[in-house]
Write a protein that holds these residues in place. Structure first.
Motif, mmCIF file in Angstrom:
data_model
loop_
_atom_site.group_PDB
_atom_site.id
_atom_site.type_symbol
_atom_site.label_atom_id
_atom_site.label_comp_id
_atom_site.label_asym_id
_atom_site.label_seq_id
_atom_site.Cartn_x
_atom_site.Cartn_y
_atom_site.Cartn_z
ATOM 1 N N GLN A 85 7.285 2.110 14.309
ATOM 2 C CA GLN A 85 7.837 2.140 12.961
ATOM 3 C C GLN A 85 7.912 0.723 12.375
ATOM 4 O OE1 GLN A 85 11.840 3.617 12.712
ATOM 5 N NE2 GLN A 85 11.691 4.040 10.534
ATOM 6 N N CYS A 86 8.325 -0.233 13.181
ATOM 7 C CA CYS A 86 8.385 -1.626 12.718
ATOM 8 C C CYS A 86 6.993 -2.138 12.371
ATOM 9 C CB CYS A 86 9.034 -2.516 13.780
ATOM 10 S SG CYS A 86 10.807 -2.296 13.920
ATOM 11 N N GLU A 87 6.011 -1.820 13.233
ATOM 12 C CA GLU A 87 4.639 -2.241 12.960
ATOM 13 C C GLU A 87 4.131 -1.614 11.665
ATOM 14 O OE1 GLU A 87 2.519 -1.119 16.482
ATOM 15 O OE2 GLU A 87 3.345 -2.772 17.665
ATOM 16 N N LEU A 88 4.445 -0.341 11.449
ATOM 17 C CA LEU A 88 4.023 0.341 10.225
ATOM 18 C C LEU A 88 4.686 -0.284 9.003
ATOM 19 C CD1 LEU A 88 2.478 2.613 8.841
ATOM 20 C CD2 LEU A 88 4.437 4.107 9.270
ATOM 21 N N ASN A 89 5.983 -0.573 9.110
ATOM 22 C CA ASN A 89 6.686 -1.216 7.997
ATOM 23 C C ASN A 89 6.074 -2.574 7.682
ATOM 24 O OD1 ASN A 89 8.441 0.892 7.630
ATOM 25 N ND2 ASN A 89 10.089 -0.006 8.825
ATOM 26 N N GLN A 90 5.727 -3.325 8.716
ATOM 27 C CA GLN A 90 5.107 -4.630 8.512
ATOM 28 C C GLN A 90 3.744 -4.472 7.847
ATOM 29 O OE1 GLN A 90 4.593 -6.860 12.107
ATOM 30 N NE2 GLN A 90 4.140 -8.754 11.048
ATOM 31 N N PHE A 91 2.964 -3.485 8.300
ATOM 32 C CA PHE A 91 1.648 -3.232 7.706
ATOM 33 C C PHE A 91 1.781 -2.847 6.236
ATOM 34 C CE2 PHE A 91 -1.634 -0.167 6.517
ATOM 35 C CZ PHE A 91 -2.763 -0.938 6.694
ATOM 36 N N ILE A 92 2.739 -1.970 5.929
ATOM 37 C CA ILE A 92 2.944 -1.532 4.543
ATOM 38 C C ILE A 92 3.374 -2.709 3.682
ATOM 39 C CG2 ILE A 92 4.459 -0.142 3.064
ATOM 40 C CD1 ILE A 92 4.390 1.998 5.289
ATOM 41 N N THR A 93 4.286 -3.531 4.199
ATOM 42 C CA THR A 93 4.745 -4.699 3.443
ATOM 43 C C THR A 93 3.582 -5.642 3.162
ATOM 44 O OG1 THR A 93 6.945 -4.527 4.406
ATOM 45 C CG2 THR A 93 6.336 -6.663 3.472
ATOM 46 N N THR A 94 2.761 -5.900 4.177
ATOM 47 C CA THR A 94 1.602 -6.781 4.007
ATOM 48 C C THR A 94 0.627 -6.192 2.993
ATOM 49 O OG1 THR A 94 1.836 -7.560 6.267
ATOM 50 C CG2 THR A 94 -0.291 -7.925 5.227
ATOM 51 N N ALA A 95 0.344 -4.899 3.108
ATOM 52 C CA ALA A 95 -0.583 -4.241 2.184
ATOM 53 C C ALA A 95 -0.053 -4.308 0.753
ATOM 54 C CB ALA A 95 -0.819 -2.795 2.603
ATOM 55 N N CYS A 96 1.238 -4.070 0.586
ATOM 56 C CA CYS A 96 1.832 -4.133 -0.751
ATOM 57 C C CYS A 96 1.792 -5.557 -1.310
ATOM 58 C CB CYS A 96 3.270 -3.603 -0.720
ATOM 59 S SG CYS A 96 3.372 -1.820 -0.493
ATOM 60 N N ASP A 97 2.049 -6.542 -0.466
ATOM 61 C CA ASP A 97 1.982 -7.939 -0.911
ATOM 62 C C ASP A 97 0.566 -8.305 -1.348
ATOM 63 O OD1 ASP A 97 4.671 -8.210 -0.375
ATOM 64 O OD2 ASP A 97 4.386 -9.314 1.503
ATOM 65 N N ILE A 98 -0.424 -7.877 -0.569
ATOM 66 C CA ILE A 98 -1.831 -8.143 -0.907
ATOM 67 C C ILE A 98 -2.180 -7.460 -2.221
ATOM 68 C CG2 ILE A 98 -4.219 -7.669 -0.213
ATOM 69 C CD1 ILE A 98 -3.268 -8.089 2.713
ATOM 70 N N TYR A 99 -1.768 -6.192 -2.377
ATOM 71 C CA TYR A 99 -2.051 -5.458 -3.605
ATOM 72 C C TYR A 99 -1.405 -6.141 -4.805
ATOM 73 C CZ TYR A 99 -1.956 -1.963 -7.258
ATOM 74 O OH TYR A 99 -2.095 -1.333 -8.463
ATOM 75 N N THR A 100 -0.147 -6.530 -4.675
ATOM 76 C CA THR A 100 0.561 -7.180 -5.780
ATOM 77 C C THR A 100 -0.119 -8.480 -6.185
ATOM 78 O OG1 THR A 100 2.640 -6.194 -5.042
ATOM 79 C CG2 THR A 100 2.810 -8.087 -6.504
ATOM 80 N N ALA A 101 -0.509 -9.277 -5.195
ATOM 81 C CA ALA A 101 -1.197 -10.547 -5.495
ATOM 82 C C ALA A 101 -2.535 -10.278 -6.173
ATOM 83 C CB ALA A 101 -1.392 -11.341 -4.206
ATOM 84 N N CYS A 102 -3.290 -9.321 -5.653
ATOM 85 C CA CYS A 102 -4.587 -8.988 -6.236
ATOM 86 C C CYS A 102 -4.419 -8.461 -7.661
ATOM 87 C CB CYS A 102 -5.285 -7.944 -5.363
ATOM 88 S SG CYS A 102 -6.927 -7.482 -5.948
#
Length: 138
Positions: A85-102
């Motif tokens: 669950q922690c790994e998934l949360n980290q992945f989602i956070t990273t994906a959202c950060d990348i999307y927001t920056a893009c």
């Protein structure tokens, strides 16, 4: 049969059937350890029903061990679930950060391109009007 039921059976047998005929102290609780201590004392006295008590204790002890093993497996499974669950949360956070920056970068690029097209549009409209007038004159 549950751990409590297995150990209660052994405890009740000792309490009701063996205690009256032995000088051994009554077990303090229905745990496998307390029952084993009583069986050791009864075994030293060579009581005739000790075999039955030992069989009941074995069932209690086995149930206790299985319960401990199941508890360990459950704790391991829970740890794995929490880690995943922690790994998934980290992945989602990273994906959202990348999307927001893009998204922010591309929105800025779109705004700049739109302004350039808007500026060029006015000049091209004038060129189109001039071209039409020249064509009509020819």
């Amino acid at each position: 049969m549950s751990v409590v039921a297995q150990c209660s059976d052994a405890y009740e047998f000792i309490k009701n059937d063996l205690v009256a005929s032995l000088a051994c102290p009554t077990p303090t609780d229905a745990s496998a350890v307390a029952i084993q201590q009583y069986i050791d004392c009864a075994n030293a006295s060579q009581h005739s029903r000790i075999v039955e008590a030992m069989e009941l204790h074995a069932k209690c002890n086995n149930a206790t061990l299985l319960y401990g093993k199941a508890g360990s497996e459950c704790r391991d499974a829970r740890r794995n679930i929490l880690r995943t669950q922690c790994e998934l949360n980290q992945f989602i956070t990273t994906a959202c950060d990348i999307y927001t920056a893009c998204y922010s970068t591309e929105t800025s690029r779109y705004t700049v391109a739109k302004a350039k097209v808007k500026a060029a549009e006015t000049g091209r409209k004038r060129e189109a009007i001039a071209y039409t007038k020249i064509r009509c004159l020819l």
